[in-house]
Design a protein around this motif. Structure first.
Motif, short mmCIF file in Angstrom:
data_model
loop_
_atom_site.label_atom_id
_atom_site.label_comp_id
_atom_site.label_asym_id
_atom_site.label_seq_id
_atom_site.Cartn_x
_atom_site.Cartn_y
_atom_site.Cartn_z
N ASP A 16 0.51 2.98 -12.78
CA ASP A 16 -0.10 3.59 -11.59
C ASP A 16 0.90 4.46 -10.84
O ASP A 16 0.58 5.57 -10.41
CB ASP A 16 -0.63 2.50 -10.65
N VAL A 17 2.12 3.96 -10.69
CA VAL A 17 3.13 4.70 -9.95
C VAL A 17 3.51 5.98 -10.69
O VAL A 17 3.62 7.06 -10.10
CB VAL A 17 4.37 3.82 -9.70
N ARG A 18 3.68 5.88 -12.00
CA ARG A 18 4.02 7.08 -12.78
C ARG A 18 2.89 8.09 -12.78
O ARG A 18 3.11 9.30 -12.64
CB ARG A 18 4.38 6.69 -14.21
N ALA A 19 1.65 7.59 -12.91
CA ALA A 19 0.50 8.50 -12.90
C ALA A 19 0.37 9.18 -11.55
O ALA A 19 0.08 10.39 -11.47
CB ALA A 19 -0.78 7.72 -13.22
N GLN A 55 -5.94 -9.94 -2.33
CA GLN A 55 -6.82 -10.57 -1.34
C GLN A 55 -7.79 -9.56 -0.76
O GLN A 55 -9.00 -9.83 -0.63
CB GLN A 55 -5.99 -11.19 -0.23
N VAL A 56 -7.30 -8.37 -0.38
CA VAL A 56 -8.16 -7.37 0.22
C VAL A 56 -9.16 -6.84 -0.79
O VAL A 56 -10.33 -6.62 -0.47
CB VAL A 56 -7.33 -6.23 0.84
N ALA A 57 -8.74 -6.63 -2.03
CA ALA A 57 -9.66 -6.17 -3.06
C ALA A 57 -10.80 -7.17 -3.24
O ALA A 57 -11.97 -6.79 -3.39
CB ALA A 57 -8.93 -5.95 -4.38
N SER A 58 -10.47 -8.46 -3.20
CA SER A 58 -11.49 -9.49 -3.33
C SER A 58 -12.42 -9.50 -2.11
O SER A 58 -13.65 -9.59 -2.26
CB SER A 58 -10.82 -10.87 -3.48
N THR A 59 -11.85 -9.38 -0.92
CA THR A 59 -12.65 -9.36 0.30
C THR A 59 -13.61 -8.17 0.32
O THR A 59 -14.76 -8.30 0.75
CB THR A 59 -11.74 -9.30 1.54
N LEU A 60 -13.14 -7.03 -0.14
CA LEU A 60 -13.97 -5.82 -0.15
C LEU A 60 -14.93 -5.77 -1.34
O LEU A 60 -15.77 -4.88 -1.40
CB LEU A 60 -13.07 -4.57 -0.18
N ALA A 61 -14.75 -6.71 -2.27
CA ALA A 61 -15.58 -6.74 -3.50
C ALA A 61 -15.46 -5.43 -4.28
O ALA A 61 -16.45 -4.83 -4.68
CB ALA A 61 -17.04 -7.03 -3.16
N VAL A 62 -14.20 -4.98 -4.47
CA VAL A 62 -13.94 -3.78 -5.27
C VAL A 62 -13.05 -4.18 -6.43
O VAL A 62 -12.38 -5.23 -6.41
CB VAL A 62 -13.26 -2.67 -4.44
N ASP A 63 -13.02 -3.35 -7.45
CA ASP A 63 -12.21 -3.62 -8.63
C ASP A 63 -10.73 -3.62 -8.23
O ASP A 63 -10.23 -2.62 -7.70
CB ASP A 63 -12.47 -2.54 -9.68
N PRO A 64 -10.01 -4.71 -8.47
CA PRO A 64 -8.61 -4.79 -8.01
C PRO A 64 -7.71 -3.76 -8.67
O PRO A 64 -6.76 -3.27 -8.04
CB PRO A 64 -8.19 -6.22 -8.37
N ASP A 65 -7.97 -3.42 -9.94
CA ASP A 65 -7.14 -2.41 -10.61
C ASP A 65 -7.30 -1.05 -9.94
O ASP A 65 -6.32 -0.32 -9.73
CB ASP A 65 -7.52 -2.31 -12.09
N ARG A 66 -8.53 -0.69 -9.64
CA ARG A 66 -8.80 0.60 -9.00
C ARG A 66 -8.24 0.63 -7.59
O ARG A 66 -7.68 1.64 -7.15
CB ARG A 66 -10.32 0.83 -8.99
N PHE A 67 -8.37 -0.47 -6.86
CA PHE A 67 -7.86 -0.54 -5.50
C PHE A 67 -6.34 -0.43 -5.50
O PHE A 67 -5.77 0.31 -4.70
CB PHE A 67 -8.30 -1.86 -4.85
N ARG A 68 -5.68 -1.16 -6.39
CA ARG A 68 -4.21 -1.10 -6.49
C ARG A 68 -3.76 0.32 -6.80
O ARG A 68 -2.78 0.81 -6.22
CB ARG A 68 -3.74 -2.04 -7.59
N ARG A 69 -4.46 1.00 -7.69
CA ARG A 69 -4.08 2.36 -8.07
C ARG A 69 -4.22 3.31 -6.87
O ARG A 69 -3.37 4.20 -6.66
CB ARG A 69 -4.98 2.84 -9.22
N TRP A 70 -5.26 3.12 -6.06
CA TRP A 70 -5.47 3.94 -4.86
C TRP A 70 -4.31 3.76 -3.88
O TRP A 70 -3.80 4.73 -3.32
CB TRP A 70 -6.80 3.56 -4.23
N ILE A 71 -3.89 2.52 -3.68
CA ILE A 71 -2.75 2.24 -2.80
C ILE A 71 -1.48 2.90 -3.35
O ILE A 71 -0.68 3.48 -2.60
CB ILE A 71 -2.54 0.72 -2.64
N ALA A 72 -1.30 2.83 -4.66
CA ALA A 72 -0.11 3.45 -5.28
C ALA A 72 -0.09 4.95 -5.01
O ALA A 72 0.97 5.52 -4.71
CB ALA A 72 -0.10 3.17 -6.78
N PHE A 73 -1.23 5.60 -5.10
CA PHE A 73 -1.28 7.04 -4.86
C PHE A 73 -0.88 7.36 -3.42
O PHE A 73 -0.20 8.36 -3.17
CB PHE A 73 -2.67 7.58 -5.17
N HIS A 74 -1.31 6.55 -2.47
CA HIS A 74 -0.97 6.81 -1.08
C HIS A 74 0.54 6.68 -0.84
O HIS A 74 1.15 7.54 -0.19
CB HIS A 74 -1.72 5.85 -0.15
N GLU A 75 1.13 5.61 -1.36
CA GLU A 75 2.57 5.40 -1.12
C GLU A 75 3.42 6.43 -1.86
O GLU A 75 4.45 6.89 -1.34
CB GLU A 75 2.96 3.97 -1.51
N VAL A 76 3.00 6.82 -3.05
CA VAL A 76 3.75 7.85 -3.79
C VAL A 76 3.62 9.20 -3.07
O VAL A 76 4.55 10.01 -3.08
CB VAL A 76 3.26 7.93 -5.25
#
Length: 317
Positions: A50-53, A152-173
């Motif tokens: 995710d970070v490299r992408a 935890q937040v991905a579960s609370t929001l009922a979203v795919d954790p892989d997709r959510f993690r990737r979105w966060i990675a894009f913001h921080e990068v």
């Protein structure tokens, strides 16, 4: 979790300074579940991918050259608290050096307040790009992901954790891209922060420096939002909507804490900055919006943040 130990750590705050930072770390961690860092092999690879992408996509979309920080860590909540105790201590050091010897009760109150803030943030921060402002050891910038909070937040929001993690990675990068494209930005923030803190140590408020900090951080947050949105390689409207709904649906205590910690201001910076850069990018493209990092004089003024056309006329007459 560990409430008794947290209170005990604060009550035992000692030393000559106005804040006992060892007690801050101990109290914050005692009242915070560290969360699990039991990542599968697939999850470890996914973070790196995710970070490299994100790096490659941001380079392409924003047309700016930068590289990732040398330090990229997947953390639990206690790791994040430890890293940020050091940051808080660096930022507060000038004030502490100017403070008179504090009576024990004030030291306990200061220590408790800082521990409460770090505990709350440690349970809520998803990712962090840390430019290590005011560091005196020459450390490189750092990138953190707080894995238990992301899960935890991905579960609370009922979203795919892989997709959510990737979105966060894009913001921080995207934040890493800003500081990579603008080598002067860290020094600019540091000097402005030092001016504001210096005024506080003398018992006054430097509104010009505080205003400059707010304007600069609005540009930093807004540009990152623009780049993340334009570079992310999937749909994201549902992620943003659900995350905003989660913030809005928090109880009165959580809302009060967010306000006291200035998180409402941070959200305003996101929204105001993104509106500015959306308008600039619609006119000149994402690469054109990157002109903001040409130098300190290219930053938008507070007035220009609400009038993107005025900024465009000034920097590209």
């Amino acid at each position: 979790m560990g409430l008794y130990h947290s209170v005990q750590a604060v009550a035992g705050a000692s030393g000559d300074g106005p804040i006992d930072w060892d007690a801050v770390a101990s109290a914050a961690k005692s009242s915070t579940d560290p969360g699990s860092l039991a990542l599968t092999d697939r999850q470890e690879v996914a973070y790196a991918d995710d970070v490299r992408a994100a790096r490659d996509r941001v380079r392409d979309v924003a047309d700016i050259g930068f590289d990732l920080p040398e330090t990229v860590e997947i953390q639990n909540r206690h790791h994040w608290i430890d890293a940020n105790v050091e940051t808080f201590e660096r930022v507060m050091r000038p004030l502490e050096q100017q403070a008179d010897l504090m009576p024990g009760v004030a030291r306990v109150a200061n220590t408790g307040s800082m521990a409460f803030a770090l505990s709350f943030l440690g349970r809520n921060v998803l990712g962090q790009y840390d430019p290590l402002l005011l560091a005196d050891d020459g450390d490189d910038h750092a990138l953190y992901f707080v894995h238990p909070n992301i899960e935890q937040v991905a579960s609370t929001l009922a979203v795919d954790p892989d997709r959510f993690r990737r979105w966060i990675a894009f913001h921080e990068v995207a934040h890493a891209a800003e500081f990579g494209a603008a080598p002067w930005l860290s020094d600019h923030l540091e000097s402005t922060m030092e001016d504001a803190i210096g005024a506080l140590t003398e018992g006054s408020i430097d509104r010009a420096s505080l205003g400059e900090l707010d304007t600069t951080m609005t540009a930093v947050e807004g540009y990152a939002e623009l780049v993340m949105d334009r570079a992310f390689d999937d749909e994201y409207d549902d992620l943003r909507r659900k995350l905003d709904e989660r913030r809005g649906g928090q109880g009165p205590v959580a809302k009060l804490v967010r306000r006291l910690l200035g998180l409402g201001m941070k959200r305003r910076q996101y929204e105001r900055g993104k509106a500015f850069f959306d308008a600039v990018a619609d006119e000149r493209g994402v690469a054109g919006a990157g002109a903001v990092w040409d130098g300190p004089d290219s930053l938008p003024t507070d007035t220009e943040l609400d009038d993107p056309a005025a900024w465009l006329r000034r920097v590209d007459p």
